[in-house]
Design an enzyme around this catalytic site. Structure first.
Site, short mmCIF file in Angstrom:
data_model
loop_
_atom_site.label_atom_id
_atom_site.label_comp_id
_atom_site.label_asym_id
_atom_site.label_seq_id
_atom_site.Cartn_x
_atom_site.Cartn_y
_atom_site.Cartn_z
N GLU A 87 51.14 39.11 23.70
CA GLU A 87 51.16 40.42 24.35
C GLU A 87 52.60 40.87 24.69
O GLU A 87 52.79 41.70 25.58
CB GLU A 87 50.32 40.40 25.63
CG GLU A 87 48.91 39.86 25.46
CD GLU A 87 47.93 40.84 24.81
OE1 GLU A 87 48.34 41.63 23.94
OE2 GLU A 87 46.74 40.78 25.18
N TYR A 142 46.66 48.54 51.90
CA TYR A 142 47.42 47.67 51.01
C TYR A 142 47.20 47.99 49.54
O TYR A 142 48.06 47.71 48.71
CB TYR A 142 47.17 46.19 51.34
CG TYR A 142 48.20 45.70 52.31
CD1 TYR A 142 48.21 46.17 53.62
CD2 TYR A 142 49.21 44.84 51.92
CE1 TYR A 142 49.20 45.78 54.51
CE2 TYR A 142 50.20 44.44 52.80
CZ TYR A 142 50.19 44.92 54.10
OH TYR A 142 51.18 44.54 54.96
N HIS A 192 39.14 44.63 29.29
CA HIS A 192 40.11 43.55 29.05
C HIS A 192 40.69 43.03 30.37
O HIS A 192 40.49 41.86 30.70
CB HIS A 192 41.19 44.07 28.10
CG HIS A 192 42.21 43.05 27.68
ND1 HIS A 192 43.12 43.27 26.68
CD2 HIS A 192 42.48 41.80 28.15
CE1 HIS A 192 43.89 42.21 26.54
NE2 HIS A 192 43.52 41.31 27.42
#
Ligand code: 13P
Length: 210
Positions: free
Chosen positions: A73, A119, A160
């Protein structure tokens, strides 16, 4: 941070992610920017058992110059670095909850996880685009990732998993963890009457921490 410090830090953070179930098998890859190139986890390596000396080294043109063969990747990471001059590290995981959200067909593909907590807004940021599905390792996804990264620190690759960047390696790991926990909260609350942060609350957070 110098390469001699980044190699053990990357190894330690990757092992921590693995031990806590954010990565399984040989899934996931992590990279960090150096002055003279990039460090990247080797292809087919387990994030739980990296050898700091064998982490792949790439030059500034993303060519492999040292260590084991890099992740397949590489272009995914390159797309983010070339889109975001401020990115010092990129974390790609198949963490369960964020990946589950990446498989939902009926969520907003520009904001698949709502702003539930401070957050999430502070670490992941305002935008979380979903990039259409491509086979892992398919270089054709590079333009789509580049485009998404121009406007967002993090994204979900459909069916994915997440890709998250940060100014530093620690920032990117924290953001990847926060994204996973935000996805978990969203899936826990889905179908219930959620109280989201308001526009003003989000703007206040981004003003302080953005
Ligand atoms: P690599 O082992 O080549 O890094 O690939 C793992 C992965 O997560 C593919 O998306």
């Amino acid at each position: 941070m110098r390469e001699t410090e980044l190699r053990p830090l990357l190894t330690e953070l990757a092992a921590s992610l693995f031990q806590r179930g954010y990565a399984v098998g040989s899934a996931g890859n992590i990279s960090a920017r150096l002055e003279d190139g990039y460090l990247m986890t080797p292809t087919n390596s387990s994030l739980g058992r990296l050898d700091p000396a064998r982490i792949s080294k790439l030059d500034l043109d993303f060519q492999h110059i040292g260590g084991d063969k890099p992740s397949k990747e590489v272009f995914m990471h390159r797309a983010v670095y070339l889109a975001r001059a401020d990115a010092g590290a990129v974390v790609h995981l198949h963490s369960t909850m964020a990946t589950a959200v990446s498989c939902l067909a009926d969520v907003d593909q520009n904001a698949p996880i709502p702003a539930l907590t401070p957050y999430f807004v502070m670490r992941v940021g305002e935008r979380l685009p979903v990039v259409p599905y491509y086979r892992p390792g398919n270089p054709d996804m590079e333009p789509a990732i580049h485009q998404a990264a121009l406007g967002a620190k993090a994204m979900l690759l459909a069916n994915h998993g997440p890709v998250v960047s940060g100014k530093t390696l620690i920032d990117a790991v924290y953001a990847a963890e926060e994204l996973e926990e935000s996805a978990r909260l969203f899936l826990l609350l889905r179908g219930q009457n959620m109280r989201l942060l308001t526009d003003a609350q989000r703007a206040e957070l981004l003003g302080h921490f953005g």
